[in-house]
Write a protein that holds these residues in place. Sequence first.
Motif, PDB file in Angstrom:
ATOM      1  N   ILE A  15      -6.364   2.354   2.406  1.00 49.19           N
ATOM      2  CA  ILE A  15      -6.665   2.313   3.838  1.00 49.19           C
ATOM      3  C   ILE A  15      -7.006   0.870   4.194  1.00 49.19           C
ATOM      4  CG2 ILE A  15      -8.140   3.210   5.678  1.00 49.19           C
ATOM      5  CD1 ILE A  15      -8.675   5.565   3.505  1.00 49.19           C
ATOM      6  N   VAL A  16      -6.182   0.260   5.046  1.00 47.18           N
ATOM      7  CA  VAL A  16      -6.334  -1.149   5.407  1.00 47.18           C
ATOM      8  C   VAL A  16      -7.243  -1.266   6.625  1.00 47.18           C
ATOM      9  CG1 VAL A  16      -5.077  -3.171   6.244  1.00 47.18           C
ATOM     10  CG2 VAL A  16      -4.118  -1.774   4.401  1.00 47.18           C
ATOM     11  N   ALA A  17      -8.155  -2.229   6.569  1.00 50.86           N
ATOM     12  CA  ALA A  17      -9.093  -2.467   7.677  1.00 50.86           C
ATOM     13  C   ALA A  17      -8.892  -3.891   8.193  1.00 50.86           C
ATOM     14  CB  ALA A  17     -10.524  -2.227   7.198  1.00 50.86           C
ATOM     15  N   ASN A  18      -9.902  -4.736   8.068  1.00 49.48           N
ATOM     16  CA  ASN A  18      -9.826  -6.109   8.568  1.00 49.48           C
ATOM     17  C   ASN A  18      -8.716  -6.874   7.858  1.00 49.48           C
ATOM     18  OD1 ASN A  18     -12.207  -5.174   9.637  1.00 49.48           O
ATOM     19  ND2 ASN A  18     -13.498  -6.713   8.690  1.00 49.48           N
ATOM     20  N   HIS A  19      -7.987  -7.666   8.637  1.00 52.77           N
ATOM     21  CA  HIS A  19      -6.930  -8.486   8.059  1.00 52.77           C
ATOM     22  C   HIS A  19      -6.931  -9.826   8.790  1.00 52.77           C
ATOM     23  CE1 HIS A  19      -2.516  -9.601   7.529  1.00 52.77           C
ATOM     24  NE2 HIS A  19      -3.029  -9.631   6.337  1.00 52.77           N
ATOM     25  N   LEU A  20      -7.116 -10.902   8.032  1.00 57.65           N
ATOM     26  CA  LEU A  20      -7.167 -12.235   8.613  1.00 57.65           C
ATOM     27  C   LEU A  20      -6.183 -13.133   7.877  1.00 57.65           C
ATOM     28  CD1 LEU A  20      -8.608 -14.074  10.673  1.00 57.65           C
ATOM     29  CD2 LEU A  20     -10.223 -14.661   8.857  1.00 57.65           C
ATOM     30  N   VAL A  21      -5.413 -13.899   8.637  1.00 55.07           N
ATOM     31  CA  VAL A  21      -4.402 -14.785   8.060  1.00 55.07           C
ATOM     32  C   VAL A  21      -4.680 -16.208   8.523  1.00 55.07           C
ATOM     33  CG1 VAL A  21      -1.942 -15.362   8.031  1.00 55.07           C
ATOM     34  CG2 VAL A  21      -2.656 -12.964   8.007  1.00 55.07           C
ATOM     35  N   CYS A  57       0.832  -1.212   0.000  1.00 54.11           N
ATOM     36  CA  CYS A  57       0.000   0.000   0.000  1.00 54.11           C
ATOM     37  C   CYS A  57       0.866   1.262   0.000  1.00 54.11           C
ATOM     38  CB  CYS A  57      -0.937   0.002   1.204  1.00 54.11           C
ATOM     39  SG  CYS A  57      -2.213  -1.278   1.141  1.00 54.11           S
ATOM     40  N   ARG A  58       1.878   1.318   0.853  1.00 54.47           N
ATOM     41  CA  ARG A  58       2.748   2.489   0.879  1.00 54.47           C
ATOM     42  C   ARG A  58       3.458   2.654  -0.462  1.00 54.47           C
ATOM     43  NH1 ARG A  58       7.661   3.489   5.050  1.00 54.47           N
ATOM     44  NH2 ARG A  58       6.028   4.223   6.444  1.00 54.47           N
ATOM     45  N   GLY A  59       3.948   1.565  -1.015  1.00 53.76           N
ATOM     46  CA  GLY A  59       4.654   1.641  -2.288  1.00 53.76           C
ATOM     47  C   GLY A  59       3.782   2.201  -3.400  1.00 53.76           C
ATOM     48  N   ILE A  60       2.548   1.722  -3.510  1.00 55.78           N
ATOM     49  CA  ILE A  60       1.630   2.234  -4.531  1.00 55.78           C
ATOM     50  C   ILE A  60       1.327   3.704  -4.273  1.00 55.78           C
ATOM     51  CG2 ILE A  60      -0.775   2.122  -5.331  1.00 55.78           C
ATOM     52  CD1 ILE A  60       0.908  -0.030  -6.634  1.00 55.78           C
ATOM     53  N   THR A 107       3.108 -21.516   3.865  1.00 55.26           N
ATOM     54  CA  THR A 107       2.173 -20.789   3.020  1.00 55.26           C
ATOM     55  C   THR A 107       1.066 -20.249   3.911  1.00 55.26           C
ATOM     56  OG1 THR A 107       0.777 -22.699   2.505  1.00 55.26           O
ATOM     57  CG2 THR A 107       2.628 -22.269   1.011  1.00 55.26           C
ATOM     58  N   ALA A 108       0.343 -19.276   3.384  1.00 56.65           N
ATOM     59  CA  ALA A 108      -0.748 -18.693   4.160  1.00 56.65           C
ATOM     60  C   ALA A 108      -1.769 -18.093   3.206  1.00 56.65           C
ATOM     61  CB  ALA A 108      -0.223 -17.617   5.106  1.00 56.65           C
ATOM     62  N   ILE A 109      -2.993 -18.016   3.684  1.00 49.82           N
ATOM     63  CA  ILE A 109      -4.058 -17.304   3.001  1.00 49.82           C
ATOM     64  C   ILE A 109      -4.270 -16.016   3.794  1.00 49.82           C
ATOM     65  CG2 ILE A 109      -6.491 -17.319   2.334  1.00 49.82           C
ATOM     66  CD1 ILE A 109      -6.208 -20.470   2.435  1.00 49.82           C
ATOM     67  N   SER A 110      -4.116 -14.895   3.126  1.00 51.47           N
ATOM     68  CA  SER A 110      -4.280 -13.588   3.762  1.00 51.47           C
ATOM     69  C   SER A 110      -5.424 -12.864   3.069  1.00 51.47           C
ATOM     70  CB  SER A 110      -2.987 -12.786   3.621  1.00 51.47           C
ATOM     71  OG  SER A 110      -3.166 -11.437   4.008  1.00 51.47           O
ATOM     72  N   GLU A 111      -6.393 -12.399   3.848  1.00 50.78           N
ATOM     73  CA  GLU A 111      -7.504 -11.613   3.299  1.00 50.78           C
ATOM     74  C   GLU A 111      -7.516 -10.266   4.007  1.00 50.78           C
ATOM     75  OE1 GLU A 111     -12.242 -12.132   2.434  1.00 50.78           O
ATOM     76  OE2 GLU A 111     -11.508 -12.663   4.430  1.00 50.78           O
ATOM     77  N   THR A 112      -7.427  -9.199   3.216  1.00 51.85           N
ATOM     78  CA  THR A 112      -7.376  -7.842   3.746  1.00 51.85           C
ATOM     79  C   THR A 112      -8.502  -7.025   3.141  1.00 51.85           C
ATOM     80  OG1 THR A 112      -4.963  -8.025   3.806  1.00 51.85           O
ATOM     81  CG2 THR A 112      -5.908  -5.829   4.091  1.00 51.85           C
ATOM     82  N   TYR A 113      -9.367  -6.486   3.990  1.00 52.19           N
ATOM     83  CA  TYR A 113     -10.398  -5.558   3.539  1.00 52.19           C
ATOM     84  C   TYR A 113      -9.809  -4.157   3.578  1.00 52.19           C
ATOM     85  CZ  TYR A 113     -14.247  -8.911   4.005  1.00 52.19           C
ATOM     86  OH  TYR A 113     -15.095  -9.975   3.857  1.00 52.19           O
ATOM     87  N   GLY A 114     -10.256  -3.314   2.652  1.00 53.41           N
ATOM     88  CA  GLY A 114      -9.763  -1.951   2.659  1.00 53.41           C
ATOM     89  C   GLY A 114     -10.549  -1.040   1.747  1.00 53.41           C
ATOM     90  N   THR A 115     -10.118   0.193   1.722  1.00 54.65           N
ATOM     91  CA  THR A 115     -10.680   1.223   0.864  1.00 54.65           C
ATOM     92  C   THR A 115      -9.547   1.807   0.059  1.00 54.65           C
ATOM     93  OG1 THR A 115     -12.308   1.725   2.583  1.00 54.65           O
ATOM     94  CG2 THR A 115     -12.059   3.339   0.825  1.00 54.65           C
ATOM     95  N   SER A 116      -9.778   1.973  -1.215  1.00 51.78           N
ATOM     96  CA  SER A 116      -8.785   2.523  -2.123  1.00 51.78           C
ATOM     97  C   SER A 116      -9.348   3.811  -2.712  1.00 51.78           C
ATOM     98  CB  SER A 116      -8.479   1.509  -3.220  1.00 51.78           C
ATOM     99  OG  SER A 116      -7.591   2.036  -4.153  1.00 51.78           O
ATOM    100  N   VAL A 117      -8.731   4.936  -2.368  1.00 51.20           N
ATOM    101  CA  VAL A 117      -9.195   6.246  -2.816  1.00 51.20           C
ATOM    102  C   VAL A 117      -8.259   6.742  -3.912  1.00 51.20           C
ATOM    103  CG1 VAL A 117      -9.762   8.603  -2.089  1.00 51.20           C
ATOM    104  CG2 VAL A 117     -10.021   6.704  -0.464  1.00 51.20           C
TER     105      VAL A 117
END
Length: 176
Positions: free
Chosen positions: A73-79, A22-25, A85-95
């Motif tokens: 903007i990162v909100a919920n994050h579940l791993v 997110c910071r990089g973008i 290996t892992a499954i990562s799901e991140t909810y967020g808002t992209s403005v």
Amino acid sequence: MGAQRSEWADRQEIHDVVLRYCRGIDRLDFELVRSAYHPDAVDHHTGFDGTLDEYIAWVEPKLRARRGGTMHIVANHLVELLGDTAISETYGTSVHWGEPAGDPRANFTSGVRFVDHMARRDGRWAIAERWAVREWTRSDAGRLMPKEGAGPSGTRDGDDPLVRLQRALRGTGAGA
């Protein structure tokens, strides 16, 4: 005594991968974006499917051409940890905002989910495959208003407050 991995440390490192992306973008730091992925990673975005190198080649000119910016903007994050290996799901808002102010393709907000296949290779967690799922989008065209007074403003170059602080505290000319 060697370093001992913990579930908490793995979860934190995976979360940091998402935040680096997110910071990089947002700051147009494509080496930071690249650091969030493994070199052979695959990315799926709205309008794009391909390798990491193809993704950077696709997204960088789009973001550099935009007079304005983005904010993820990162909100919920579940791993779900599954060994290395892992499954990562991140909810967020992209403005997204830009010129012309009335263009809905330059000025919009999306609800997003990053569904990531994360992998630990050579002791480093990174994205092996990403699905950037756009759940909804609304137009923000014509809604941006100027700041009410003087104060810090973000830039996407070496004059951004973050980059200036990093240079001052690290004692280098390097950015993020």
